[in-house]
Design a protein around this motif. Structure first.
Motif, PDB file in Angstrom:
ATOM      1  N   HIS A   1      -3.336   0.478   3.676  1.00  0.00           N
ATOM      2  CA  HIS A   1      -2.438   0.345   2.528  1.00  0.00           C
ATOM      3  C   HIS A   1      -2.885  -0.832   1.677  1.00  0.00           C
ATOM      4  O   HIS A   1      -3.204  -1.906   2.185  1.00  0.00           O
TER       5      HIS A   1
ATOM      6  N   THR B   1      -1.785  -2.739  -2.033  1.00  0.00           N
ATOM      7  CA  THR B   1      -1.011  -2.890  -3.261  1.00  0.00           C
ATOM      8  C   THR B   1      -1.875  -3.614  -4.281  1.00  0.00           C
ATOM      9  O   THR B   1      -2.366  -4.715  -4.033  1.00  0.00           O
TER      10      THR B   1
ATOM     11  N   SER C   1      -2.596  -5.724  -7.352  1.00  0.00           N
ATOM     12  CA  SER C   1      -2.108  -6.685  -8.343  1.00  0.00           C
ATOM     13  C   SER C   1      -3.286  -7.183  -9.171  1.00  0.00           C
ATOM     14  O   SER C   1      -3.272  -7.138 -10.392  1.00  0.00           O
TER      15      SER C   1
ATOM     16  N   ARG D   1      -1.209   1.503  -3.864  1.00  0.00           N
ATOM     17  CA  ARG D   1       0.060   1.295  -4.545  1.00  0.00           C
ATOM     18  C   ARG D   1      -0.205   0.557  -5.858  1.00  0.00           C
ATOM     19  O   ARG D   1      -0.832  -0.501  -5.873  1.00  0.00           O
TER      20      ARG D   1
ATOM     21  N   ASP E   1       0.570   1.071 -10.547  1.00  0.00           N
ATOM     22  CA  ASP E   1       1.430   1.578 -11.614  1.00  0.00           C
ATOM     23  C   ASP E   1       0.577   2.309 -12.634  1.00  0.00           C
ATOM     24  O   ASP E   1      -0.630   2.531 -12.435  1.00  0.00           O
TER      25      ASP E   1
ATOM     26  N   THR F   1      -2.768   0.581 -13.780  1.00  0.00           N
ATOM     27  CA  THR F   1      -3.768   0.157 -12.794  1.00  0.00           C
ATOM     28  C   THR F   1      -5.182   0.503 -13.261  1.00  0.00           C
ATOM     29  O   THR F   1      -5.451   1.634 -13.667  1.00  0.00           O
TER      30      THR F   1
ATOM     31  N   ASP G   1       0.076   6.057  -5.026  1.00  0.00           N
ATOM     32  CA  ASP G   1       1.484   5.699  -4.880  1.00  0.00           C
ATOM     33  C   ASP G   1       1.884   4.916  -6.132  1.00  0.00           C
ATOM     34  O   ASP G   1       1.560   3.732  -6.263  1.00  0.00           O
TER      35      ASP G   1
ATOM     36  N   SER H   1       2.578  -8.822   6.988  1.00  0.00           N
ATOM     37  CA  SER H   1       3.220  -8.175   5.836  1.00  0.00           C
ATOM     38  C   SER H   1       4.597  -8.741   5.515  1.00  0.00           C
ATOM     39  O   SER H   1       4.941  -8.893   4.337  1.00  0.00           O
TER      40      SER H   1
ATOM     41  N   ALA I   1       4.871 -10.895  -1.965  1.00  0.00           N
ATOM     42  CA  ALA I   1       4.533  -9.478  -2.127  1.00  0.00           C
ATOM     43  C   ALA I   1       4.980  -9.001  -3.499  1.00  0.00           C
ATOM     44  O   ALA I   1       5.977  -9.476  -4.046  1.00  0.00           O
ATOM     45  N   THR I   2       4.237  -8.035  -4.040  1.00  0.00           N
ATOM     46  CA  THR I   2       4.527  -7.545  -5.385  1.00  0.00           C
ATOM     47  C   THR I   2       4.906  -6.071  -5.420  1.00  0.00           C
ATOM     48  O   THR I   2       5.059  -5.502  -6.499  1.00  0.00           O
ATOM     49  N   ASP I   3       5.059  -5.438  -4.230  1.00  0.00           N
ATOM     50  CA  ASP I   3       5.331  -3.999  -4.251  1.00  0.00           C
ATOM     51  C   ASP I   3       6.795  -3.685  -4.546  1.00  0.00           C
ATOM     52  O   ASP I   3       7.147  -2.543  -4.846  1.00  0.00           O
TER      53      ASP I   3
ATOM     54  N   ARG J   1       9.326  -3.314  -2.705  1.00  0.00           N
ATOM     55  CA  ARG J   1       9.981  -2.396  -1.773  1.00  0.00           C
ATOM     56  C   ARG J   1      11.075  -3.122  -1.012  1.00  0.00           C
ATOM     57  O   ARG J   1      10.851  -4.195  -0.454  1.00  0.00           O
TER      58      ARG J   1
END
Length: 569
Positions: free
Chosen positions: A104, A106, A108, A131, A133, A136, A155, A329, A433-435, A437
């Motif tokens: 996984h 993400t 940034s 992950r 947007d 990206t 994602d 994480s 974290a920047t996801d 969630r």
């Protein structure tokens, strides 16, 4: 001598020593045991522990040792043929060989993401779960990534932008454009079909992260999957095509047998949905992710153990792709070490432990087969209720309340947090974290206490020798630490005077000793400690008239710790 003569030569095989098939027994009579023998032995242990009375029947051990899941399913303490006498096995894994090691990521910073992706793929990972947007920078993120060899699962990233980036290149068939099944359209389905890739995801980890039970997670995935099929068929998409385009994402926890059973039950249930839909397709593609809620921010190294068990269960349960989330994480963005340990977990299970060599390692296990059946039935019944319009939200809240009670009373321990905690150690620092969630971690209430440790310690008034007080002193020390409270230990004492002499006026004290010591000089010790400045007296064990509070096995640890912290502050 020819090769043929060599093979044919030698002694005759002693056929008379070969037992009839199915008749092989242990050598000695004392090694043969009946069900009643086990009940008798287990009952003796429970009576010694005070969990079974002398007048209770030995057969009562089945009830006393049974465990119940959050879905109300009873798990037998022993797997027996009787458990599966009327069951028909289904839902067995159909994966052949190694599972896909999916990492996984993400996004940034696109350049940093690309560097991390290439390191992962060069060192054991076989696919990427990205992950991002709509903005990206895929050209940078996927630079030098061989898209025909490494599947990419999107994602939050625009599928159209990905296909435009990949134009002219072959894509691995396990690539997934990542559109949530609830947002599926005929156009997105045809786009995936034209590209020869998967198009949609039923992400049941969404409800798992909110606190859903196993049956609730399964039922939600079925309801979402069934709605997806209806949408596709109504839009003119072939039913079998729609079934082949979707991937299901489930969570794997450190409860290995329920996780194995959940994945087996998921395949069985989805096959039933497809059967009732009159589809020719029956398979379910599974992407399994190690649970986010089970992890802990404090003592994060324990997360390595949790994710190892979860990954093992996912592999044994037949997951097609497994994502092990890095141990750090919960602290923020994982570093290179966390990512390396995560991907190596699957590599070791596959290449060193050879877990993937056997198609269905849990097949035939009485306990697993029974749990699979019970879980499938519970999820199917709940699926029907969701189809009738019942909301899952209230059910999840009830599950969260029950789980929180079990964590608070430490009936559901969280190692490193509620058991054997070390809240005063420095935590590794990670960028936020920047996801975005939201995750409802199981130990969140204890984490909140340990995030704000109390400066004032509790004076642990140990009564007697180390051998006499160590059991309760250790229990109390761990309990206080779970709430971010330090202790100051008196050490060996031989009476009221020596105990009071060790007290330097701390306002909260906790007496720890044997019941005999409490009876003999507990009241006098409590009074002496009050005279020397104690304002709140706790006893480790059952309540006593001379103590203001008590702590013992089964106590609501959160309530107790909050009361103690109030007295300390």
């Amino acid at each position: 001598m020819t090769d043929q003569e060599t093979v044919d030569g030698g002694l005759d095989e002693p056929d008379e020593l070969e037992p009839d098939q199915g008749s092989l027994a242990l050598a000695d009579d004392e090694d043969r045991h009946a069900r009643e023998d086990w009940e008798k032995s287990a009952a003796a242990v429970l009576r010694k522990a005070g969990r079974l009375g002398d007048s209770d029947a030995d057969a009562d051990v089945w009830e006393r040792l049974a465990r119940r899941t959050l879905d109300g399913i009873t798990i037998s303490p022993l797997g027996t043929p009787q458990l599966v006498a009327d069951l028909q096995t289904s839902g067995r894994p159909d994966r052949s060989g190694d599972w896909d090691i999916r990492v996984h990521l993400t996004v940034s910073d696109p350049k940093e993401a690309n560097e991390a992706a290439l390191v992962d793929l060069d060192n054991g990972a076989t696919s990427l779960w990205l992950r991002g947007d709509g903005d990206t920078d895929l050209a940078t993120v996927l630079r030098e990534v061989l898209l025909d060899l490494a599947p990419v699962v999107l994602d939050g990233i625009d599928p159209g932008a990905f296909l435009a980036h990949a134009e002219g290149n072959a894509l691995h068939p396990a690539t997934n454009l990542g559109t949530p099944a609830a947002d599926a359209t005929a156009e997105s389905a045809r786009r995936a079909l034209d590209a020869g890739v998967l198009g949609f995801v039923v992400d049941a980890t969404e409800v798992h992260d909110r606190g859903a039970s196993d049956a609730q997670e399964l039922a939600w995935s079925l309801a979402t999957g069934a709605s997806y099929l209806r949408t596709m068929v109504d839009a003119g998409v072939d039913l079998d095509d729609a079934a082949r385009l979707v991937e299901f994402r489930y969570a794997a926890t450190d409860e290995q047998f329920p996780t194995i059973a959940k994945l087996r039950a998921a395949r069985r249930l989805w096959a039933r949905v497809l059967e009732l839909s009159e589809a020719g397709e029956r398979a379910q593609r599974q992407h399994v992710v190690t649970s986010r809620p089970m992890m802990s921010k404090h003592d994060p190294w324990v997360n390595m153990l949790r994710t190892t068990v979860a990954a093992f269960a996912a592999g044994v349960g037949g997951a097609d792709a497994v994502t092990v989330l890095p141990f750090d994480s919960p602290l923020g963005v994982p570093d290179a070490f966390g990512r390396r340990i995560a991907r190596n977990t699957s590599s070791l299970l596959i290449s060193e432990s050879h877990v993937a060599r056997v198609a269905d390692p849990a097949g035939g296990s009485f306990a697993v087969e029974k749990l699979t059946d019970d879980l499938a039935r519970a999820a199917w019944e709940l699926f029907g209720r969701l189809e009738d319009g019942e909301s899952l939200d209230a059910m999840i809240e009830q599950t969260v309340e029950r789980r929180d009670r079990e964590v608070a009373t430490r009936r559901r321990p969280v190692t490193g947090l509620t058991e054997f905690p070390n809240p005063f150690a420095d935590l590794p620092e990670r960028p936020p974290a920047t996801d975005g969630r939201e995750v409802r971690r199981y130990g969140a209430a204890f984490e909140a206490l340990q995030d704000a440790p109390v400066n004032e310690p509790v004076f642990l008034a140990t009564m007697g020798t180390v051998a006499q007080h160590t059991a309760r002193a250790t229990f109390a020390t761990n309990l206080f630490a779970a709430g971010g409270v330090r202790v100051e230990v008196a050490g060996p004492t031989d009476g009221v005077e020596s105990l009071a002499g060790q007290h330097d006026g701390r306002p909260v004290v906790c007496l720890a000793g044997t019941d005999a010591a409490y009876d003999e000089w507990g009241a006098e010790a409590a009074a002496a400690l009050r005279d020397s400045g104690a304002q709140w007296v706790i006893v480790a064990g059952k309540p006593r008239d001379w103590a203001d509070d008590s702590c013992a096995v089964g106590v609501d640890a959160l309530d107790f710790l909050r009361r103690t912290r109030e007295q300390l502050t």
